[in-house]
Design a protein around this motif. Structure first.
Motif, mmCIF file in Angstrom:
data_model
loop_
_atom_site.group_PDB
_atom_site.id
_atom_site.type_symbol
_atom_site.label_atom_id
_atom_site.label_comp_id
_atom_site.label_asym_id
_atom_site.label_seq_id
_atom_site.Cartn_x
_atom_site.Cartn_y
_atom_site.Cartn_z
ATOM 1 N N TYR A 83 0.862 -1.199 -0.019
ATOM 2 C CA TYR A 83 -0.089 0.055 -0.015
ATOM 3 C C TYR A 83 0.721 1.237 0.072
ATOM 4 C CZ TYR A 83 -3.290 -3.692 1.531
ATOM 5 O OH TYR A 83 -4.206 -4.682 1.749
ATOM 6 N N THR A 84 0.750 2.164 -1.152
ATOM 7 C CA THR A 84 1.456 3.269 -1.107
ATOM 8 C C THR A 84 0.629 4.581 -1.227
ATOM 9 O OG1 THR A 84 3.327 2.098 -2.334
ATOM 10 C CG2 THR A 84 3.208 4.399 -2.610
ATOM 11 N N LEU A 85 0.722 5.483 -0.384
ATOM 12 C CA LEU A 85 0.197 6.755 -0.474
ATOM 13 C C LEU A 85 0.453 7.354 -1.634
ATOM 14 C CD1 LEU A 85 -1.859 8.589 1.042
ATOM 15 C CD2 LEU A 85 -0.149 9.465 2.446
ATOM 16 N N SER A 86 -0.358 7.541 -2.570
ATOM 17 C CA SER A 86 -0.019 8.318 -3.844
ATOM 18 C C SER A 86 -0.308 9.538 -3.768
ATOM 19 C CB SER A 86 -0.991 7.628 -4.906
ATOM 20 O OG SER A 86 -1.094 6.518 -5.150
ATOM 21 N N SER A 87 -1.257 10.196 -2.941
ATOM 22 C CA SER A 87 -1.611 11.553 -2.887
ATOM 23 C C SER A 87 -2.457 11.730 -1.406
ATOM 24 C CB SER A 87 -2.194 12.197 -4.177
ATOM 25 O OG SER A 87 -3.628 11.703 -4.358
ATOM 26 N N ALA A 88 -2.270 12.923 -1.031
ATOM 27 C CA ALA A 88 -3.086 13.381 0.168
ATOM 28 C C ALA A 88 -3.526 14.634 0.307
ATOM 29 C CB ALA A 88 -2.300 12.690 1.565
ATOM 30 N N ASP A 89 -4.676 14.805 0.549
ATOM 31 C CA ASP A 89 -5.166 16.576 0.935
ATOM 32 C C ASP A 89 -5.527 16.330 2.394
ATOM 33 O OD1 ASP A 89 -6.439 18.864 1.300
ATOM 34 O OD2 ASP A 89 -7.646 18.622 -0.508
ATOM 35 N N TYR A 90 -4.501 16.594 3.269
ATOM 36 C CA TYR A 90 -4.982 16.640 4.616
ATOM 37 C C TYR A 90 -5.859 17.462 5.267
ATOM 38 C CZ TYR A 90 -0.765 13.353 4.792
ATOM 39 O OH TYR A 90 -0.061 12.201 4.470
ATOM 40 N N GLY A 91 -6.127 18.661 4.535
ATOM 41 C CA GLY A 91 -6.931 19.525 4.875
ATOM 42 C C GLY A 91 -8.562 19.114 4.726
ATOM 43 N N GLN A 92 -8.756 18.232 3.443
ATOM 44 C CA GLN A 92 -9.776 17.731 3.267
ATOM 45 C C GLN A 92 -10.096 16.261 3.790
ATOM 46 O OE1 GLN A 92 -12.634 19.421 1.919
ATOM 47 N NE2 GLN A 92 -11.094 21.270 2.129
ATOM 48 N N CYS A 93 -8.980 15.602 4.027
ATOM 49 C CA CYS A 93 -8.861 14.427 4.536
ATOM 50 C C CYS A 93 -9.233 13.357 3.354
ATOM 51 C CB CYS A 93 -9.812 14.101 5.593
ATOM 52 S SG CYS A 93 -9.485 12.625 6.693
ATOM 53 N N ASN A 94 -8.674 13.742 2.239
ATOM 54 C CA ASN A 94 -8.564 12.864 0.960
ATOM 55 C C ASN A 94 -7.453 12.187 0.866
ATOM 56 O OD1 ASN A 94 -10.989 14.223 0.557
ATOM 57 N ND2 ASN A 94 -10.264 15.599 -0.761
ATOM 58 N N PHE A 95 -7.607 11.008 0.408
ATOM 59 C CA PHE A 95 -6.267 10.091 0.150
ATOM 60 C C PHE A 95 -6.409 9.366 -1.068
ATOM 61 C CE2 PHE A 95 -6.971 10.463 4.673
ATOM 62 C CZ PHE A 95 -5.612 10.959 5.088
ATOM 63 N N THR A 96 -5.470 9.111 -1.965
ATOM 64 C CA THR A 96 -5.286 8.124 -2.923
ATOM 65 C C THR A 96 -4.445 7.092 -2.417
ATOM 66 O OG1 THR A 96 -6.176 9.608 -4.570
ATOM 67 C CG2 THR A 96 -5.040 7.842 -5.337
ATOM 68 N N ILE A 97 -4.563 5.772 -2.787
ATOM 69 C CA ILE A 97 -3.731 4.770 -2.283
ATOM 70 C C ILE A 97 -3.464 3.895 -3.221
ATOM 71 C CG2 ILE A 97 -3.283 3.125 -0.607
ATOM 72 C CD1 ILE A 97 -5.359 4.739 1.397
ATOM 73 N N THR A 98 -2.269 3.640 -3.780
ATOM 74 C CA THR A 98 -2.149 2.724 -4.876
ATOM 75 C C THR A 98 -1.724 1.150 -3.956
ATOM 76 O OG1 THR A 98 -1.389 4.235 -6.332
ATOM 77 C CG2 THR A 98 -0.674 2.061 -6.748
ATOM 78 N N VAL A 99 -2.428 0.239 -4.794
ATOM 79 C CA VAL A 99 -2.005 -1.111 -4.191
ATOM 80 C C VAL A 99 -1.394 -1.875 -5.248
ATOM 81 C CG1 VAL A 99 -2.899 -3.288 -2.685
ATOM 82 C CG2 VAL A 99 -4.052 -0.831 -2.549
ATOM 83 N N THR A 100 -0.147 -2.526 -4.979
ATOM 84 C CA THR A 100 0.548 -3.420 -6.004
ATOM 85 C C THR A 100 0.650 -4.647 -5.309
ATOM 86 O OG1 THR A 100 2.422 -2.384 -5.290
ATOM 87 C CG2 THR A 100 1.619 -1.158 -7.124
ATOM 88 N N GLY A 101 1.276 -5.816 -6.107
ATOM 89 C CA GLY A 101 1.603 -6.915 -5.555
ATOM 90 C C GLY A 101 0.579 -8.015 -5.551
ATOM 91 N N LEU A 102 -0.290 -7.647 -6.371
ATOM 92 C CA LEU A 102 -1.654 -8.848 -6.309
ATOM 93 C C LEU A 102 -1.483 -9.390 -7.499
ATOM 94 C CD1 LEU A 102 -4.334 -6.448 -4.668
ATOM 95 C CD2 LEU A 102 -3.028 -8.319 -3.448
ATOM 96 N N LEU A 103 -2.333 -10.307 -7.715
ATOM 97 C CA LEU A 103 -2.450 -11.414 -8.698
ATOM 98 C C LEU A 103 -2.894 -10.563 -9.868
ATOM 99 C CD1 LEU A 103 -3.409 -14.873 -7.288
ATOM 100 C CD2 LEU A 103 -0.871 -14.046 -8.129
ATOM 101 N N PRO A 104 -2.657 -10.637 -11.100
ATOM 102 C CA PRO A 104 -3.446 -10.064 -12.296
ATOM 103 C C PRO A 104 -4.461 -11.017 -12.663
ATOM 104 C CG PRO A 104 -1.277 -11.299 -13.346
ATOM 105 C CD PRO A 104 -1.168 -11.507 -11.674
ATOM 106 N N ASN A 105 -5.544 -10.368 -13.190
ATOM 107 C CA ASN A 105 -6.929 -10.979 -13.655
ATOM 108 C C ASN A 105 -7.782 -11.833 -12.432
ATOM 109 O OD1 ASN A 105 -6.141 -10.319 -16.455
ATOM 110 N ND2 ASN A 105 -4.950 -11.893 -16.524
ATOM 111 N N THR A 106 -7.457 -11.078 -11.244
ATOM 112 C CA THR A 106 -8.182 -11.527 -10.039
ATOM 113 C C THR A 106 -8.775 -10.487 -9.499
ATOM 114 O OG1 THR A 106 -6.185 -13.081 -9.898
ATOM 115 C CG2 THR A 106 -7.614 -12.913 -8.124
ATOM 116 N N THR A 107 -10.433 -10.900 -8.877
ATOM 117 C CA THR A 107 -10.931 -9.860 -8.277
ATOM 118 C C THR A 107 -10.415 -9.720 -6.930
ATOM 119 O OG1 THR A 107 -12.575 -10.525 -9.730
ATOM 120 C CG2 THR A 107 -13.367 -9.172 -7.846
ATOM 121 N N TYR A 108 -10.459 -8.710 -6.241
ATOM 122 C CA TYR A 108 -10.215 -8.160 -5.193
ATOM 123 C C TYR A 108 -11.149 -7.375 -4.234
ATOM 124 C CZ TYR A 108 -5.511 -10.520 -5.522
ATOM 125 O OH TYR A 108 -4.720 -11.270 -5.872
#
Length: 164
Positions: A83-108
């Protein structure tokens, strides 16, 4: 010897010979799933196997069918979500988190296991690469920890807590 005894002996030998030939002429037809490859799908083995392109199986039957029709089974790659924090707006409490290391073509599914439980407001999967972008908007105090789930089971360790 009488003619009847000789005839009975000849008939017995012929009958025995025909039975042996008949038994040899009837090979056991292969049933679905009898290949050694398909056998590896049983007893939960399908959950650790994938197609030659890395696609996970939805069920034991899907794995057996694939292998029985000549498909090549491969070990499923390891799942280790990062889990990597891609961007954050701490004033509005908005977060974009990128998740890698999962299997391709699989539903999570992704769930914030903190209090309160939160689901992403925007969920952008790229299943061909196993990368997911999760966006949380205007959360009260933060997000997390986030846990990845596949088929109702947690995968890997959860993320850290992302505070505002």
């Amino acid at each position: 010897m009488t003619l009847r005894v000789v005839a009975a002996a000849v008939f017995g030998v012929l009958l025995l010979g025909m039975t042996a030939i008949s038994a040899q002429a009837k090979p056991t037809p292969p049933g679905p799933g009898n290949s050694p490859s398909a056998q590896s799908c049983y007893k939960g083995g399908w959950q650790n196997l994938a197609t030659s392109t890395g696609q996970a199986f939805a069920s034991q039957d899907a794995c057996v069918s694939y292998a029985s029709h000549g498909g090549v089974l491969t070990p499923k790659a390891g799942e280790n979500p990062q889990y990597t924090l891609s961007s954050a707006d701490y004033g509005q409490c908005n977060f974009t988190i990128t998740v890698t290391g999962l299997l391709p073509n699989t539903t999570y599914q992704f769930v914030s296991i903190g209090n309160p439980i939160q689901s992403p407001d925007v969920y952008q999967p790229d299943p061909s690469t196993g990368t997911y972008v999760l966006t949380y908007v205007e959360e009260s105090s933060g997000v997390g920890p986030i846990q990845a789930y596949r088929d109702g089971s947690p995968i890997g360790s959860p993320s850290q807590y992302f505070a505002c």
